[in-house]
Design an enzyme around this catalytic site. Structure first.
Site, PDB file in Angstrom:
ATOM      1  N   SER A 106       0.838  -1.187   0.000  1.00 14.89           N
ATOM      2  CA  SER A 106       0.000   0.000   0.000  1.00 14.89           C
ATOM      3  C   SER A 106       0.883   1.252   0.000  1.00 14.89           C
ATOM      4  O   SER A 106       1.624   1.480  -0.940  1.00 14.89           O
ATOM      5  CB  SER A 106      -0.946  -0.032   1.203  1.00 14.89           C
ATOM      6  OG  SER A 106      -1.958   0.941   1.075  1.00 14.89           O
ATOM      7  N   LYS A 158     -20.968  16.648   7.652  1.00  7.70           N
ATOM      8  CA  LYS A 158     -19.992  16.954   8.693  1.00  7.70           C
ATOM      9  C   LYS A 158     -19.734  15.775   9.622  1.00  7.70           C
ATOM     10  O   LYS A 158     -18.625  15.610  10.122  1.00  7.70           O
ATOM     11  CB  LYS A 158     -20.450  18.172   9.518  1.00  7.70           C
ATOM     12  CG  LYS A 158     -19.424  18.674  10.511  1.00  7.70           C
ATOM     13  CD  LYS A 158     -18.136  19.060   9.810  1.00  7.70           C
ATOM     14  CE  LYS A 158     -17.087  19.557  10.797  1.00  7.70           C
ATOM     15  NZ  LYS A 158     -15.799  19.818  10.139  1.00  7.70           N
TER      16      LYS A 158
END
Length: 281
Positions: A106, A158
């Site tokens: 990764s 949010k």
């Protein structure tokens, strides 16, 4: 003169002498060197690694850099910070060689991509090219415990990924687009330096999160050579044209006083006031 004062003066003199010798030695010519920087563990805080890379670039005695990567990955932003620092290092014209350790997956592969040459052990675990965002939802469990939460927010996204509620279909779509953008950046970062070794089509076929051994990664074009750290160092020397260069491990170093206090007085259990008390007796 009191015994404690003599000891304190002696301690001060020793520190001054060692500091002077260190300053003197730092001015002596050191000859050609190959720097080795280790990236170990999760890639989350890149500042120290970036600083070391910059120093290796600016140090005229350093003729090549070997990046030893032993990392399962980390955050996208941190990986990009190191990637960009390595690009800047390459602008110096000095060779950059990567040596993969146990795992270079990764983000660990992300920062390896700019290298002029990538070495991996046959059993190194690498690949895992992809991006992931995980969400754990605890709403049902908390309700059983009689716990309820309320979010007061300025926008509908949010509190996305809040564990206190389910993701909405709109949030899932928004997150998918976000990680697809990061994924595309990952692919382009690899292709920028390895397009001659692996085609975009082939990369997209295998960049689905799966991992590979070093041997398979070499067959695919993700790495260049099979070998260990010493093999990478020897090749870096060859590429830089400095076969007799010394190896310089850019480890984290602490100041002499701090190191002395932390390691030289282990019997005091790290209790600095206690150490000073016995020093001054």
């Amino acid at each position: 003169m009191k015994k404690w004062l003599k000891r304190l003066l002696l301690f001060g003199i020793i520190v001054m002498v060692l500091g002077f010798l260190g300053s003197l030695l730092s001015r002596l010519p050191v000859g050609d060197r190959v720097a080795v920087i280790k990236v170990k563990g999760a890639i989350i805080e890149p500042d120290r690694i970036v600083s070391k890379i910059q120093k290796a670039k600016e140090d005229k005695s350093v003729k090549a850099l070997v990046l030893r990567v032993d990392s399962p990955g980390g955050s996208v932003g941190a990986s990009q910070e190191i990637y960009r620092a390595l690009e800047d290092f390459k602008s110096s014209g000095k060779p950059l060689v990567v040596s993969m350790g146990n795992v270079s997956a990764s983000g660990g592969y992300y920062i390896s991509a700019p290298a002029d040459l990538i070495f991996a052990n046959p059993g190194t675990i690498t690949g895992s090219i992809g991006v992931i965002v995980q969400h754990t939802e605890l709403k049902d469990l908390l309700e059983k415990l009689g716990i309820r939460t309320t979010a007061i927010k300025t926008g509908k996204f949010k509190d996305t990924l809040s564990p206190f509620r389910d993701l909405t279909p709109e949030e899932k779509e928004y997150l998918q687009k976000t990680i697809e953008d990061a994924y595309e950046q990952f692919l382009q970062a690899i292709l920028k330096y390895r397009s001659k070794k692996i085609s975009e089509q082939k990369l997209r076929e295998i960049a689905d999160g799966r991992v590979f051994t070093g041997r398979v990664a070499k067959e695919l074009g993700l790495v260049d050579e099979l070998g260990n750290l010493q093999d990478a160092i020897n090749r870096a020397k060859q590429m830089a044209g400095v076969p007799e260069a010394r190896v310089f491990y850019m480890e984290d170093r602490r100041g002499f006083i701090r190191k002395l206090m932390e390691e030289g007085f282990e019997g005091f259990g790290g209790d600095y006031p206690l150490m000073l008390y016995y020093l001054m007796r």
